[in-house]
Design an enzyme around this catalytic site. Sequence first.
Site, PDB file in Angstrom:
ATOM      1  N   TYR A   1      -0.078   8.813   4.104  1.00  0.00           N
ATOM      2  CA  TYR A   1       0.762   8.773   5.307  1.00  0.00           C
ATOM      3  C   TYR A   1       2.068   8.041   5.077  1.00  0.00           C
ATOM      4  CZ  TYR A   1      -3.788   9.825   7.380  1.00  0.00           C
ATOM      5  OH  TYR A   1      -4.996  10.376   7.678  1.00  0.00           O
ATOM      6  N   GLY A   2       2.233   7.406   3.879  1.00  0.00           N
ATOM      7  CA  GLY A   2       3.478   6.676   3.680  1.00  0.00           C
ATOM      8  C   GLY A   2       3.233   5.383   2.917  1.00  0.00           C
TER       9      GLY A   2
ATOM     10  N   ASP B   1     -12.544   8.182   9.251  1.00  0.00           N
ATOM     11  CA  ASP B   1     -12.420   7.725   7.863  1.00  0.00           C
ATOM     12  C   ASP B   1     -12.670   6.223   7.771  1.00  0.00           C
ATOM     13  OD1 ASP B   1      -9.907   7.674   5.215  1.00  0.00           O
ATOM     14  OD2 ASP B   1     -12.091   7.861   5.146  1.00  0.00           O
TER      15      ASP B   1
ATOM     16  N   GLY C   1       0.830  -1.210   0.000  1.00  0.00           N
ATOM     17  CA  GLY C   1       0.000   0.000   0.000  1.00  0.00           C
ATOM     18  C   GLY C   1       0.860   1.254   0.000  1.00  0.00           C
TER      19      GLY C   1
HETATM   20  C1  0SU Z   1      -1.747  10.367  10.653  1.00  0.00           C
HETATM   21  C2  0SU Z   1      -2.356   9.091  11.186  1.00  0.00           C
HETATM   22  C3  0SU Z   1      -2.436   7.971  10.360  1.00  0.00           C
HETATM   23  C4  0SU Z   1      -3.021   6.811  10.851  1.00  0.00           C
HETATM   24  C5  0SU Z   1      -3.513   6.793  12.151  1.00  0.00           C
HETATM   25  N1  0SU Z   1      -4.134   5.647  12.663  1.00  0.00           N
HETATM   26  N2  0SU Z   1      -5.229   5.719  13.438  1.00  0.00           N
HETATM   27  C6  0SU Z   1      -5.583   4.461  13.731  1.00  0.00           C
HETATM   28  C7  0SU Z   1      -6.775   4.107  14.598  1.00  0.00           C
HETATM   29  C8  0SU Z   1      -7.613   3.043  13.930  1.00  0.00           C
HETATM   30  C9  0SU Z   1      -6.281   3.584  15.922  1.00  0.00           C
HETATM   31  C10 0SU Z   1      -7.630   5.336  14.836  1.00  0.00           C
HETATM   32  C11 0SU Z   1      -4.698   3.554  13.134  1.00  0.00           C
HETATM   33  C12 0SU Z   1      -3.767   4.340  12.463  1.00  0.00           C
HETATM   34  N3  0SU Z   1      -2.647   3.957  11.739  1.00  0.00           N
HETATM   35  C13 0SU Z   1      -2.582   2.774  11.041  1.00  0.00           C
HETATM   36  O1  0SU Z   1      -3.505   1.993  10.962  1.00  0.00           O
HETATM   37  N4  0SU Z   1      -1.381   2.523  10.470  1.00  0.00           N
HETATM   38  C14 0SU Z   1      -1.149   1.282   9.721  1.00  0.00           C
HETATM   39  C15 0SU Z   1      -1.028   1.492   8.254  1.00  0.00           C
HETATM   40  O2  0SU Z   1      -1.107   2.796   7.869  1.00  0.00           O
HETATM   41  C16 0SU Z   1      -3.458   7.912  12.968  1.00  0.00           C
HETATM   42  C17 0SU Z   1      -2.874   9.075  12.477  1.00  0.00           C
END
Ligand code: 0SU
Length: 409
Positions: A33-34, A156, A29
């Site tokens: 964000y990367g 989202d 992917g």
């Molecule tokens: C900028 C940013 C990007 C992803 C997250 N984020 N938030 C969540 C929740 C489901 C716990 C709310 C999980 C994530 N990040 C991810 O799921 N990262 C894995 C692949 O991108 C938070 C902040």
Amino acid sequence: MIGREFIAELENKREKVENLFNFEKFKVGSGTYGQVFQAFPKTKNKLFPKKSYALKLIECIDHKQNMILSMSACREIALLRELKHENLIQLNRIFTDQRKVWLLFDYCEHDIWQILTYHRKSETDKFPSKGLVKSLMFQMFQGISYLHNNWILHRDLKPANILVVGEGSKIERGRVKIGDMGFARLFNSPLKTFVDIDPVVVTFWYRAPELLLDTKHYTKAIDIWAIGCIFAELLSTKPLFYNEEEKLETSTPYNREQLHKIFTTMGFPKIEEWHNLKAMPCYERLTKDFASAAYEKRSLAATLSKYKLQNTSEFRLLEKFLTMDPTKRITAEEALKDSYFYEEPLPNADAFYGMKIPYPPRKYLPNEENNNRTQHQQQLPPRQQQQQNIPLQQIPLPGIVKQEPRIQP
Ligand SMILES: Cc1ccc(-n2nc(C(C)(C)C)cc2NC(=O)NCCO)cc1
């Protein structure tokens, strides 16, 4: 020892992700964000059990030779370090070197977008089983309930962000892990039928009506509407509020086509049903753009009649998710107590219980790191330009993330 020697000494001591894992060829992917890779521990790597991991390369910004971590990366690390729930993606480890930051997660082979795409294309297996749908919904609500109890909104939710663990993991087979993959493509997608729609296209299909009417406050109810859309899609395999247009250049959240799709599916909201409708910022525009009489015969029951959902607990629960007035929409806690989850088939901790997993593994994307980075940075819309940035050295980078979250569920 002066600074540069100290940093060099530190660099030599730090475990390098390239030495610990094979991942470069296994990109699954790429987006806002990367980039995310499937990663396999190298044979000499005794630190990590032999299983699949997900490695996420965080976009750092090179600012006159100082590597700085974007605000969004700091938010992700700060958030994930605090959260611990079996139905949320779990941050295991953070790796960093002078130029990059990597986040290590457990790997999830499947997600609801992939499950739906399989059934849409299948001639003989057109719908996910009742047991699979119920388990996915139950686990999704357990994860969202934990987030909402800690006053964290996802904002989202969509099929590609609801991950599911595949074969290989005895304990976690069929376990839902809510994530935020951020795989939003940053340019208009060519018009595609939803059967082949990529999970990477920015879509408005799961956006609550109050968001489209430019409400000033994100609320938990916005996540509940999105889960309602996912539930309807699991029951029909069709995006409920499918809309061919994916417009990114709209300056306001007001999206006429998406609102028209919602009203065509649900009927036009009545003031007596949504008391606060007139207070919405885009209410004037709504009354100019839409004639409520045009949607008189429209309703969710009429739209879904061909799926024989009338008088079912699924339909009664779906109506509670897709309530126009956000203040009347069911909460995650209330949803978990609904009779739907207490009748056969009962929700199983393994969403794939009693079945062979027919869903294909994730496809690997070409790893054109340099082009993507150029493309990615050129096309980043202004609102996503990184705001204040924090020098990498200021981020305390833990080893294995073990501390209990300060916020108690
Ligand atoms: C900028 C940013 C990007 C992803 C997250 N984020 N938030 C969540 C929740 C489901 C716990 C709310 C999980 C994530 N990040 C991810 O799921 N990262 C894995 C692949 O991108 C938070 C902040």
